[in-house]
Motif scaffolding. Structure first.
Motif: not given
Length: 194
Positions: A34-35, A56-57, A125-126, A166-168
């Motif tokens: 969210r951030g 996109l998020l 993570q954000s 980045a998330l991966k």
């Protein structure tokens, strides 16, 4: 009897409250990202578009479970990072995937080097995903101004690829799950190829 039932219910409620710490609930996962739009907008400066990042998020959070099962092509990411951030003498056309990979690596470098901002969530993570998206946004604008972006690549796509990568990376550094913010495990990941 009703008193006992209330007690049981209350007990279950408090017990249930502990579950989201495992990161298995979609709502909890969304909170992790969210951030990210705010982080991305701040870091991207004039290249940023908060509406684009937010959209996109939203799409990225939907793909989180499938991304967790995908491998990270670390060798390619390192190669793309060198190409765009270390040499910058590349005359070839930049496509969305290569820019996204390079931006995610740059974010990892900045993130683990403590350059991601001094907010309470700067190791979250954000923050990491937002930083990667911001870097992709800036990189796309830079390459576009040089006329070096392939015709079938869009800024939106490049930013999305960076967010996915980045998330991966983040999920891999977490051992595939968990919503705990963890700069140290990303540091371990970074030490492998930076």
């Amino acid at each position: 009897m009703s008193y006992e039932r209330d007690q049981d219910f209350g007990g279950n409620m408090t017990h249930g409250g502990a579950y989201p710490a495992g990161g298995g609930y979609p709502r909890e996962d969304d909170d992790d990202l969210r951030g990210a739009s705010e982080h991305a907008t701040r870091h991207a400066g004039s290249s940023g578009d908060s509406g684009l990042f937010s959209n996109l998020l939203g799409a990225l959070s939907q793909k989180k479970q499938s991304l967790a099962n995908e491998d990270v092509d670390e060798d390619d990411a390192v190669k793309q990072h060198k190409r765009f951030f270390e040499r910058d003498d590349d005359d070839g056309e930049a496509d969305d995937k290569s820019m996204g990979s390079a931006a995610a690596m740059q974010a990892l470098k900045m993130f683990t080097g403590g350059q991601s901002g001094n907010t309470a969530q700067s190791s979250s993570q954000s923050a990491f995903v937002g930083l990667a998206m911001a870097e992709a946004s800036k990189l796309f604008d830079q390459k576009a101004s040089q006329g070096k972006v392939s015709s079938d690549s869009s800024k939106e796509s490049a930013v999305m690829k960076a967010g996915e990568m980045a998330l991966k990376m983040y999920l891999k550094s977490q051992g595939g799950g968990g919503s705990q913010s963890s700069g140290s495990s990303l540091l371990g990941l970074a030490s492998k190829f930076l």
